[in-house]
Design an enzyme around this catalytic site. Structure first.
Site, PDB file in Angstrom:
ATOM      1  N   GLU A   5      -9.764  -1.816   4.916  1.00  0.00           N
ATOM      2  CA  GLU A   5     -10.562  -1.454   6.091  1.00  0.00           C
ATOM      3  C   GLU A   5     -11.904  -2.187   6.053  1.00  0.00           C
ATOM      4  O   GLU A   5     -12.393  -2.549   4.989  1.00  0.00           O
ATOM      5  CB  GLU A   5     -10.799   0.059   6.097  1.00  0.00           C
ATOM      6  N   ASP A  64       0.808  -1.224   0.000  1.00  0.00           N
ATOM      7  CA  ASP A  64       0.000   0.000   0.000  1.00  0.00           C
ATOM      8  C   ASP A  64       0.840   1.272   0.000  1.00  0.00           C
ATOM      9  O   ASP A  64       2.048   1.234   0.228  1.00  0.00           O
ATOM     10  CB  ASP A  64      -0.968   0.007   1.202  1.00  0.00           C
ATOM     11  N   HIS A 107      -7.379  -4.712   9.640  1.00  0.00           N
ATOM     12  CA  HIS A 107      -6.997  -4.656   8.225  1.00  0.00           C
ATOM     13  C   HIS A 107      -5.705  -5.417   7.953  1.00  0.00           C
ATOM     14  O   HIS A 107      -4.834  -5.537   8.819  1.00  0.00           O
ATOM     15  CB  HIS A 107      -6.898  -3.207   7.714  1.00  0.00           C
TER      16      HIS A 107
HETATM   17  C1  F6R Z   1       1.285  -1.412   6.054  1.00  0.00           C
HETATM   18  C2  F6R Z   1       0.164  -2.331   6.184  1.00  0.00           C
HETATM   19  C3  F6R Z   1      -0.653  -2.361   7.450  1.00  0.00           C
HETATM   20  C4  F6R Z   1       0.191  -2.595   8.700  1.00  0.00           C
HETATM   21  C5  F6R Z   1      -0.681  -2.579   9.945  1.00  0.00           C
HETATM   22  C6  F6R Z   1       0.117  -2.733  11.226  1.00  0.00           C
HETATM   23  O1  F6R Z   1       1.907  -1.568   4.808  1.00  0.00           O
HETATM   24  O2  F6R Z   1      -0.102  -3.036   5.275  1.00  0.00           O
HETATM   25  O3  F6R Z   1      -1.626  -3.371   7.317  1.00  0.00           O
HETATM   26  O4  F6R Z   1       0.858  -3.827   8.596  1.00  0.00           O
HETATM   27  O5  F6R Z   1      -1.409  -1.383  10.001  1.00  0.00           O
HETATM   28  O6  F6R Z   1       0.925  -1.603  11.393  1.00  0.00           O
HETATM   29  P1  F6R Z   1       1.973  -1.507  12.608  1.00  0.00           P
HETATM   30  O7  F6R Z   1       3.001  -2.533  12.371  1.00  0.00           O
HETATM   31  O8  F6R Z   1       2.522  -0.103  12.503  1.00  0.00           O
HETATM   32  O9  F6R Z   1       1.187  -1.739  13.844  1.00  0.00           O
END
Ligand code: F6R
Length: 264
Positions: A153, A77, A148
């Protein structure tokens, strides 16, 4: 490793004692994929959880000659409206944490262009590029507060493809620390691979650490398989490895964790 259970709804569930051990285990699985196929196609994620994974991979490049030069990557993303040079963009994150410290070939690394003039065309081109590369061999996933994967979402249908999505308020709060602590500074939209795109990867590797992930992770792994929790879709995939630390695994039922490989 003290015990193992070869079969479950998942290929494997690994529970490690702390975030360092969990990120190291995830990095080892990625390194193994590259050592088995120097031209592997990897799906990558960003976020705080993954910083330790990329630090390990960078160390393996430095100390163990792990080469990324033939590896093709597709990130999940990117924020809409942020150019590749924006310090808050995922392009910048990936350069900082992985691509610059290793020998990645810039021609082989891919992220959606958040600044594309025609985001719809950009999404379609991203799907085509993944197919042209032969599909993703191993997709790394984190899990967000909303459940997600990527930025899918709730609700995100399980056949969704790469598209522009509106970020949930909870996600903007989750990611506010990277934007000076202000949720309003977090972009409202992102381009994300769809759940359907993710499920087409040959193998999935979900990594979660820390107590903040415990409840949503239990919902994803033991609650209903539902578009309301897009991470629950991984249970439909035949080859999934879930790597957790004990804090992230804390809300899983004993019956569920009994199938895990648990490290001392
Ligand atoms: C980012 C992504 C998100 C994150 C998720 C967890 O590329 O795909 O799904 O993996 O929001 O984020 P952290 O590791 O910051 O808690």
């Amino acid at each position: 490793m003290t015990s193992s259970s070869p079969s479950s709804r998942f290929g494997r569930l690994l529970i490690l004692p702390d975030p360092n051990a969990a990120t190291a285990a995830a990095a080892r699985l990625i390194a193994q994929t590259i050592r088995n196929d120097a031209r592997a196609v990897l799906g990558l994620a960003t976020g705080r959880t993954m910083e330790g994974v990329y630090a390990r991979l960078a160390a393996m490049h430095r100390d163990e000659a792990l080469s990324f030069s033939g590896v093709t990557t597709f990130n999940l993303d990117e924020y809409v409206g942020l150019s590749a040079s924006d310090p808050n963009s995922y392009h910048h994150y990936m350069r900082t944490h992985l691509f610059d410290p290793v020998d990645a070939d810039p021609a082989r690394v891919h992220l959606p262009d958040g600044a594309a003039a025609d985001p719809g065309a950009e999404c379609a081109a991203y799907e085509r590029a993944i197919r042209a590369a032969g599909g993703i061999a191993l997709q790394l996933l984190g899990i967000g507060d909303t459940g997600h994967i990527g930025f899918n979402e709730p609700p995100s249908a399980f056949d969704t493809r790469t598209r522009v999505v509106e970020l949930d308020e909870a996600t903007r709060r989750q990611n506010a620390p990277m934007f000076g602590g202000d949720p309003e500074a977090v972009p409202r939209e992102a381009i994300t691979m769809g759940v359907g795109t993710i499920l087409e990867s040959k193998r999935l590797l979900l990594l979660a650490t820390g107590p903040a992930k415990a409840a949503i992770l239990a919902a994803a792994l033991e609650g209903p398989v539902t578009p309301e929790v897009s991470a629950s879709a991984i249970r439909l995939h035949p080859d999934v490895t879930v790597v957790l630390d004990t804090d992230a695994a804390a809300a899983l039922s004993p019956a569920f964790t009994a199938r895990a490989t648990v490290a001392d």
